[in-house]
Structures are given as C-alpha cells and as structure tokens.
Enzyme design. Structure first.
Site, short mmCIF file in Angstrom:
data_model
loop_
_atom_site.label_atom_id
_atom_site.label_comp_id
_atom_site.label_asym_id
_atom_site.label_seq_id
_atom_site.Cartn_x
_atom_site.Cartn_y
_atom_site.Cartn_z
N HIS A 46 -49.12 98.40 51.01
CA HIS A 46 -48.05 97.45 50.66
C HIS A 46 -48.39 96.05 51.20
CE1 HIS A 46 -43.55 96.35 50.53
NE2 HIS A 46 -44.12 95.35 51.17
N GLU A 47 -48.81 95.98 52.47
CA GLU A 47 -49.12 94.68 53.08
C GLU A 47 -50.39 94.06 52.49
OE1 GLU A 47 -46.75 93.51 54.56
OE2 GLU A 47 -45.69 95.34 55.12
N HIS A 89 -49.78 92.19 49.38
CA HIS A 89 -49.26 90.83 49.61
C HIS A 89 -50.39 89.80 49.68
CE1 HIS A 89 -44.95 91.11 50.22
NE2 HIS A 89 -45.06 92.10 51.08
N GLY A 147 -43.77 96.15 58.83
CA GLY A 147 -45.02 95.50 58.42
C GLY A 147 -44.75 94.11 57.91
N CYS A 163 -39.02 95.58 51.46
CA CYS A 163 -39.89 94.45 51.80
C CYS A 163 -39.03 93.36 52.42
CB CYS A 163 -40.56 93.95 50.52
SG CYS A 163 -41.65 92.54 50.79
N LEU A 164 -39.52 92.76 53.51
CA LEU A 164 -38.74 91.70 54.17
C LEU A 164 -38.56 90.48 53.25
CD1 LEU A 164 -40.12 91.89 57.82
CD2 LEU A 164 -37.95 92.75 56.94
N GLN A 186 -45.95 86.06 53.94
CA GLN A 186 -44.49 86.18 54.03
C GLN A 186 -43.89 85.18 55.03
OE1 GLN A 186 -44.78 90.71 54.45
NE2 GLN A 186 -42.82 90.44 53.41
ZN LIG Z 1 -43.55 93.40 51.70
#
Ligand SMILES: [Zn+2]
Length: 176
Positions: A136-137, A140, A46, A94-95, A51
């Site tokens: 989660h996304e 963000h 995701g 998380c990236l 990000q």
């Molecule tokens: Zn994340």
C-alpha cells in the site's frame, strides 16, 4: 516531535511519482522521524513521504499489535523483488482518504529490497499485514492509491465525495 499536515484526496500531489534518495543524511532521517510522529499521532500504521507533501521514496510503518510495544520501521528506496501467486484480502484504509475503507486483494507475500536508517541495503521477506502495508505504501511512491485497486464505480464515488468535502472546506474557509 513534529506533526506534519497530511495531504488529503483529491490533492493532485498524491498522484506524483517520488524520487529516490541518493544518500541517507540528517535531513532524510529528520523527515523519517517526523513521519513516524505524524503516523502515530493520526493514528495510522503506515505513511509514505508524499502524504506529507515530500516526493521522496520513503515510507514508515508500525504493524505491531496494539498491546505490543511499538515497532517503528523506516524504508528508504524500497523495491519489490518478487510477489507470491497466493493472494490475501485486507480491509484497507489510508490517512489521505480518511474514514473510507475497502477490501483490497494483493499478493500475500513479497520480497523487498530497501535502504535502512543506517544507509545499509537490506533484503527481507514480508507476509500478511506487513506485506499488505508495504505494498500500500509503496504504491504511494508511484502515485497509486488503494482506491485504484477497487471497482471504478466505487472509486468514482469516493473521489466525488472527497471533491465535495474539499470544496466545502474551501467555502467555510472563505467565510472566515
Ligand atoms: Zn495510504
């Protein structure tokens, strides 16, 4: 195919609140495509637009099992309509916080409204990993990170570690 550089903790950009789209145009679709390329390349399941440094309410994900064929999904302006009282726990990563994982408890099921890649308003119900990934996304988009859901002690440790890492990277860059 465009792989965009990822914004990494503690970059303050990650704390920005993203703005909604007023319409889905070619530029919005190009961004979604680039985000999918970036997510698959990372690899991750995701990614939110912030990000890659764009404060727009867009997220992409693919929670298909590794052995299954890819199932890329694009969500513009996602909104949670309801959350189940029942909760579930997943080990999240998380990236933007590479190589750090922690258990996070969230509602197990959610109802969602979003605009799809054709500009059509859709509603859906999500469960399990898909529900966790969407939450989660969507966090963000409001500048919230999964580490905000863990203990302050653990969170402070992670932030300290990434601040050190960012400083180390700056110093080595200066040497070059
Ligand atoms: Zn994340």
């Amino acid at each position: 195919m465009t792989i965009k550089p990822l914004i990494i903790l503690p970059d303050p950009v990650l704390r920005q609140k993203s703005r909604p789209f007023e319409g889905i145009d070619a530029q919005a679709l190009k961004l979604a495509g680039d985000m999918l390329d970036t997510m698959y390349h990372a690899p991750g399941i995701g990614l939110a637009a912030i990000q890659v440094g764009v404060a727009a309410r867009l997220l992409v994900l693919d929670v298909a099992p590794k052995e299954a064929s890819p199932d890329p999904r694009i969500f513009f302006n996602p909104e949670i309509l309801w959350r189940s009282d029942e909760r579930s726990v997943y080990d999240e990563g998380c990236l933007s916080i590479p190589e750090y994982y922690a258990e996070v408890e969230r509602p197990k099921r959610i109802g969602l409204r979003y605009v799809d890649e054709h500009g059509v308003c859709m509603e859906m119900e999500a469960d399990g990993l898909l529900a966790t990934c969407l939450q989660h996304e969507m966090d963000h988009l409001d500048g919230i990170l999964f580490i905000d859901h863990i203990s302050k002690l653990k969170r402070d440790m992670v932030i300290k570690k990434f601040k050190k890492r960012a400083k180390g990277m700056q110093e080595s860059a200066a040497v070059l």
